[in-house]
Design a protein around this motif. Structure first.
Motif, PDB file in Angstrom:
ATOM      1  N   GLY A 104      33.158  71.782  79.255  1.00  4.90           N
ATOM      2  CA  GLY A 104      34.518  72.051  78.844  1.00  4.90           C
ATOM      3  C   GLY A 104      34.534  73.144  77.788  1.00  4.90           C
ATOM      4  N   PRO A 105      35.695  73.686  77.514  1.00  3.76           N
ATOM      5  CA  PRO A 105      36.932  73.372  78.236  1.00  3.76           C
ATOM      6  C   PRO A 105      36.879  73.878  79.674  1.00  3.76           C
ATOM      7  CG  PRO A 105      37.301  75.156  76.674  1.00  3.76           C
ATOM      8  CD  PRO A 105      35.886  74.693  76.486  1.00  3.76           C
ATOM      9  N   SER A 106      37.573  73.179  80.536  1.00  2.00           N
ATOM     10  CA  SER A 106      37.589  73.523  81.950  1.00  2.00           C
ATOM     11  C   SER A 106      38.848  72.957  82.577  1.00  2.00           C
ATOM     12  CB  SER A 106      36.361  72.932  82.644  1.00  2.00           C
ATOM     13  OG  SER A 106      36.419  73.173  84.025  1.00  2.00           O
ATOM     14  N   SER A 107      39.332  73.597  83.615  1.00  2.00           N
ATOM     15  CA  SER A 107      40.512  73.077  84.303  1.00  2.00           C
ATOM     16  C   SER A 107      40.149  71.919  85.226  1.00  2.00           C
ATOM     17  CB  SER A 107      41.194  74.185  85.101  1.00  2.00           C
ATOM     18  OG  SER A 107      40.308  74.689  86.075  1.00  2.00           O
ATOM     19  N   SER A 108      38.850  71.756  85.518  1.00  2.00           N
ATOM     20  CA  SER A 108      38.432  70.677  86.408  1.00  2.00           C
ATOM     21  C   SER A 108      37.016  70.233  86.050  1.00  2.00           C
ATOM     22  CB  SER A 108      38.477  71.159  87.852  1.00  2.00           C
ATOM     23  OG  SER A 108      38.040  70.159  88.729  1.00  2.00           O
ATOM     24  N   LEU A 109      36.830  68.930  85.884  1.00  2.00           N
ATOM     25  CA  LEU A 109      35.517  68.374  85.592  1.00  2.00           C
ATOM     26  C   LEU A 109      35.208  67.241  86.552  1.00  2.00           C
ATOM     27  CD1 LEU A 109      35.578  67.956  81.695  1.00  2.00           C
ATOM     28  CD2 LEU A 109      34.404  69.733  82.997  1.00  2.00           C
ATOM     29  N   ASN A 110      33.955  67.128  86.925  1.00  2.00           N
ATOM     30  CA  ASN A 110      33.462  65.954  87.633  1.00  2.00           C
ATOM     31  C   ASN A 110      32.720  65.129  86.595  1.00  2.00           C
ATOM     32  OD1 ASN A 110      34.099  66.694  90.487  1.00  2.00           O
ATOM     33  ND2 ASN A 110      32.855  68.452  89.909  1.00  2.00           N
ATOM     34  N   VAL A 111      32.923  63.826  86.607  1.00  2.00           N
ATOM     35  CA  VAL A 111      32.305  62.961  85.602  1.00  2.00           C
ATOM     36  C   VAL A 111      31.413  61.941  86.294  1.00  2.00           C
ATOM     37  CG1 VAL A 111      32.720  61.329  83.732  1.00  2.00           C
ATOM     38  CG2 VAL A 111      34.288  63.255  84.062  1.00  2.00           C
ATOM     39  N   ASP A 112      30.165  61.875  85.865  1.00  2.00           N
ATOM     40  CA  ASP A 112      29.231  60.851  86.328  1.00  2.00           C
ATOM     41  C   ASP A 112      29.092  59.804  85.239  1.00  2.00           C
ATOM     42  OD1 ASP A 112      28.567  62.014  88.778  1.00  2.00           O
ATOM     43  OD2 ASP A 112      26.940  63.191  87.918  1.00  2.00           O
ATOM     44  N   PHE A 113      29.010  58.550  85.627  1.00  2.00           N
ATOM     45  CA  PHE A 113      28.759  57.461  84.699  1.00  2.00           C
ATOM     46  C   PHE A 113      27.344  56.966  84.959  1.00  2.00           C
ATOM     47  CE2 PHE A 113      33.331  57.564  85.326  1.00  2.00           C
ATOM     48  CZ  PHE A 113      33.762  57.638  84.007  1.00  2.00           C
ATOM     49  N   ILE A 114      26.522  57.028  83.929  1.00  2.00           N
ATOM     50  CA  ILE A 114      25.115  56.664  84.067  1.00  2.00           C
ATOM     51  C   ILE A 114      24.715  55.757  82.903  1.00  2.00           C
ATOM     52  CG2 ILE A 114      24.507  58.773  85.317  1.00  2.00           C
ATOM     53  CD1 ILE A 114      23.393  59.882  82.679  1.00  2.00           C
ATOM     54  N   LEU A 115      23.576  55.103  83.045  1.00  2.15           N
ATOM     55  CA  LEU A 115      23.037  54.325  81.942  1.00  2.15           C
ATOM     56  C   LEU A 115      22.192  55.245  81.079  1.00  2.15           C
ATOM     57  CD1 LEU A 115      22.063  50.984  83.690  1.00  2.15           C
ATOM     58  CD2 LEU A 115      24.086  51.485  82.315  1.00  2.15           C
ATOM     59  N   GLY A 116      22.452  55.241  79.792  1.00  2.00           N
ATOM     60  CA  GLY A 116      21.704  56.066  78.856  1.00  2.00           C
ATOM     61  C   GLY A 116      20.365  55.443  78.521  1.00  2.00           C
ATOM     62  N   PRO A 117      19.597  56.088  77.641  1.00  2.00           N
ATOM     63  CA  PRO A 117      18.255  55.630  77.303  1.00  2.00           C
ATOM     64  C   PRO A 117      18.218  54.217  76.714  1.00  2.00           C
ATOM     65  CG  PRO A 117      18.742  57.737  76.229  1.00  2.00           C
ATOM     66  CD  PRO A 117      19.967  57.321  76.972  1.00  2.00           C
ATOM     67  N   THR A 118      19.297  53.799  76.065  1.00  2.00           N
ATOM     68  CA  THR A 118      19.332  52.462  75.461  1.00  2.00           C
ATOM     69  C   THR A 118      19.989  51.433  76.374  1.00  2.00           C
ATOM     70  OG1 THR A 118      21.429  52.913  74.341  1.00  2.00           O
ATOM     71  CG2 THR A 118      19.392  53.415  73.131  1.00  2.00           C
ATOM     72  N   GLY A 119      20.357  51.845  77.604  1.00  2.00           N
ATOM     73  CA  GLY A 119      20.977  50.920  78.550  1.00  2.00           C
ATOM     74  C   GLY A 119      22.476  50.858  78.466  1.00  2.00           C
ATOM     75  N   ASP A 120      23.080  51.651  77.589  1.00  2.00           N
ATOM     76  CA  ASP A 120      24.540  51.702  77.472  1.00  2.00           C
ATOM     77  C   ASP A 120      25.099  52.697  78.477  1.00  2.00           C
ATOM     78  OD1 ASP A 120      24.479  49.929  75.347  1.00  2.00           O
ATOM     79  OD2 ASP A 120      24.475  51.511  73.839  1.00  2.00           O
ATOM     80  N   LEU A 121      26.330  52.453  78.913  1.00  2.00           N
ATOM     81  CA  LEU A 121      26.996  53.365  79.839  1.00  2.00           C
ATOM     82  C   LEU A 121      27.399  54.632  79.103  1.00  2.00           C
ATOM     83  CD1 LEU A 121      28.072  53.485  82.794  1.00  2.00           C
ATOM     84  CD2 LEU A 121      30.280  52.805  81.859  1.00  2.00           C
TER      85      LEU A 121
END
Length: 127
Positions: A104-121
């Motif tokens: 960003g900034p951007s007029s369009s973003l794709n968002v991925d939801f992943i587990l981070g290194p500590t196991g949090d989303l």
């Protein structure tokens, strides 16, 4: 894990996209990506903790039955002053803890939801 999103500020007269929807886990996707089409949903502009709780897109864990919405995991929004996408864990204590989604900034973003290194989303964006 399956996820559920809800746009807390969605307005049927002015807001594009779907006000809520299911984001299935990787193994339920074809092709296998953690994706859902929110139909052009706009990330709400937020500039403080109160606005996050009132306007941001909230992402929750969805039960295996795909009917039970469990507690919120994180909030997704764009910061009012720089137009960049950010997220905060649902347990955040201060707006200053916001984490950039990497695009960003951007007029369009794709968002991925992943587990981070500590196991949090975590949320990661790409244009």
């Amino acid at each position: 894990m399956n996820l559920f999103y809800e746009d807390l500020e969605w307005n049927p007269l002015f807001g594009p996209g779907d006000p809520s929807g299911i984001i299935p886990r990787d193994t339920d996707q074809v092709p296998p990506r953690n994706m859902a089409n929110a139909g052009g949903l706009i990330l709400p502009w937020c500039s403080n903790s109160q606005e996050i709780r009132q306007k941001a897109i909230v992402v929750c864990r969805l039960g295996e039955d795909l009917d039970t919405i469990e507690g919120p995991l994180l909030y997704v929004f764009q910061y009012y002053w720089d137009n960049v996408g950010y997220f905060l864990p649902a347990t955040f204590g201060s707006f200053d803890e916001k984490i950039s989604m990497g695009e960003g900034p951007s007029s369009s973003l794709n968002v991925d939801f992943i587990l981070g290194p500590t196991g949090d989303l975590v949320a990661r964006a790409w244009a």
